[in-house]
Design a protein around this motif. Structure first.
Motif, short mmCIF file in Angstrom:
data_model
loop_
_atom_site.label_atom_id
_atom_site.label_comp_id
_atom_site.label_asym_id
_atom_site.label_seq_id
_atom_site.Cartn_x
_atom_site.Cartn_y
_atom_site.Cartn_z
N ASN A 160 0.85 -1.18 0.00
CA ASN A 160 0.00 0.00 0.00
C ASN A 160 0.89 1.24 0.00
OD1 ASN A 160 -1.92 1.98 0.27
ND2 ASN A 160 -2.59 1.39 2.33
N PRO A 246 -3.91 -2.27 -5.35
CA PRO A 246 -5.22 -1.74 -4.93
C PRO A 246 -5.86 -2.54 -3.81
CG PRO A 246 -5.37 -2.80 -7.08
CD PRO A 246 -3.92 -2.68 -6.77
N GLY A 252 -9.65 2.72 1.75
CA GLY A 252 -10.30 3.27 0.57
C GLY A 252 -11.42 2.39 0.06
N ILE A 253 -11.21 1.08 0.12
CA ILE A 253 -12.24 0.13 -0.31
C ILE A 253 -13.46 0.23 0.60
CG2 ILE A 253 -12.79 -2.31 -0.61
CD1 ILE A 253 -9.78 -2.70 -1.30
N THR A 256 -15.37 3.43 -0.05
CA THR A 256 -16.12 3.36 -1.31
C THR A 256 -17.37 2.50 -1.14
OG1 THR A 256 -14.06 3.62 -2.54
CG2 THR A 256 -15.95 2.75 -3.75
N ILE A 275 -10.34 0.23 -7.13
CA ILE A 275 -10.95 0.28 -5.80
C ILE A 275 -12.46 0.18 -5.90
CG2 ILE A 275 -11.41 1.87 -3.87
CD1 ILE A 275 -8.46 2.67 -3.98
#
Length: 382
Positions: A160, A246, A252-253, A256, A275
């Motif tokens: 990451n 990703p 971030g996932i 989202t 993502i």
């Protein structure tokens, strides 16, 4: 004017390939994943693209540095690449826009580079064996010793890198839009649309293009939770490009996934595209040598766009959520290059429609995003 150097430098790949050349940039030793870029222009945009964080970039074009560097062509606040490999590096640029030489620019940002190596051989090696870690050094000139340094570097899979490139603060994009020689003028909407851009390593030209379509753009760190993003009451949400694996960008996932439930327009580019897919249950995989260049065909059916691409991972087409429809294929290897939700105003592309550097074929994606936001605003106002 850059100083022509005959100081020795050594490049070693993880498979033991070793090539000697000359220092082009700063002194030192650097380690990263070596990838090749097929672009014939736009090297300053490439070097400052946050998606290249952690990577040593090999340019297949044999001449680099001819037009120097300037303050306008940057895609972020600093040089992002881990290192640079060129066949021939120019030290005396010739351009009315040049403010410094490339070699001085690399030295300023302490980026280690090497010139005078066989870039055709290296490109073929990476195509056959796949992208791999490597090192450039002006200090360690013994191949075996430098290979030991390479062996200690982490793999890009599972890495990451977003925390290294994302903004640490919230800000509103307020710089001028793209110059007129880059894009045709756009008629902005009468009332500005508010976009919250989640910064996984965003390029400046994405922000310029959103602004040129009449959007106010608020940029937030990659770790910003959905509740804080929604507190701005945006008309749309943008998921930016960025570096690394990703699947490792777990925050971030999760963010989202929460944003998908709101029904607001959502647009993702590159890492943001991946993502989005991961947030909907799809999987990603590492490409053999990635897609890095300004000349990749993408499309569906008889419609083809020449696109600018920079990524080492892709969505697995066999694991795509049933709600996602494929809108674009990478026509070189038939990997997924674009998707859209079949019911909600949500879509993403693997390549770069802001085209900096590169062609402008895909700029219409920004117009689609703006149209979706206008429709969303009208529905809310009844």
């Amino acid at each position: 004017m850059g100083l022509q150097t005959t100081a020795p430098a050594l490049l070693v790949l993880a498979d033991g390939t070793a090539l000697r050349g000359y220092r082009y940039g700063a002194k030192g030793t650097t380690v990263g994943e070596v990838v090749f870029n097929t672009g014939m222009t736009g090297y300053q945009e490439v070097l400052t693209d946050p998606s290249y964080c952690g990577q040593i970039v090999l340019f297949t074009y044999p001449e680099l540095g001819n037009t120097g560097v300037n303050a306008e062509d940057v895609e972020s606040e600093r040089v992002q690449v881990q290192g640079l490999i060129v066949r021939h590096g120019c030290t005396q640029p010739s351009s009315w826009r040049a403010q410094a030489s490339l070699v001085d620019y690399l030295e300023q940002w302490r980026v280690v580079g090497i010139s005078g190596v066989d870039t055709r051989l290296l490109t073929r090696r990476l195509r056959e064996q796949g992208a791999m870690n490597g090192a450039i050094s002006t200090e360690i000139l013994d191949p075996q010793e430098l290979l030991e340094v390479v062996a200690q570097a982490p793999s890009m899979e599972g890495l990451n890198l977003v925390p290294r490139v994302s903004t640490s603060r919230v800000y509103e994009w307020c710089t001028p839009t793209a110059p007129m020689w880059e894009f045709a003028p756009v008629s902005p909407p009468p009332e500005p649309l508010l976009v919250v851009a989640v910064d996984f390593g965003i390029k400046h030209n994405i922000l310029r293009r959103l602004a040129s379509y009449g959007c106010r753009v608020v940029v937030v760190p990659a770790t910003t939770p959905a509740t804080e993003i929604l507190a701005y009451d945006p008309d749309g949400i943008f998921l930016s490009n960025g570096p690394g694996d990703p699947a490792a960008v777990r925050e971030g996932i999760a963010t989202t996934q929460a944003l998908l439930k709101t029904g607001r327009p959502l647009f993702g580019i590159c890492l943001g595209h991946q993502i989005l897919g991961l947030a909907m249950g799809s999987q990603t995989f590492k490409l053999k040598f990635g897609h890095h260049g300004l000349n990749h065909p993408a499309g569906l059916g008889n419609q083809v766009a020449i696109s600018s691409q920079n990524h080492g991972f892709a969505l697995d087409k066999d694991t795509l959520a049933p709600e996602l429809q494929i809108t674009d294929w990478n026509l070189n290897d038939q990997t997924v290059a674009g998707v859209r939700h079949q019911e909600l105003p949500i879509f993403s592309v693997q390549y770069h429609p802001e085209a900096s550097p590169g062609p402008h074929d895909a700029d219409y994606f920004f117009a689609q995003f703006v149209e979706q936001m206008q429709q969303y605003r009208q529905r809310r106002r009844g």
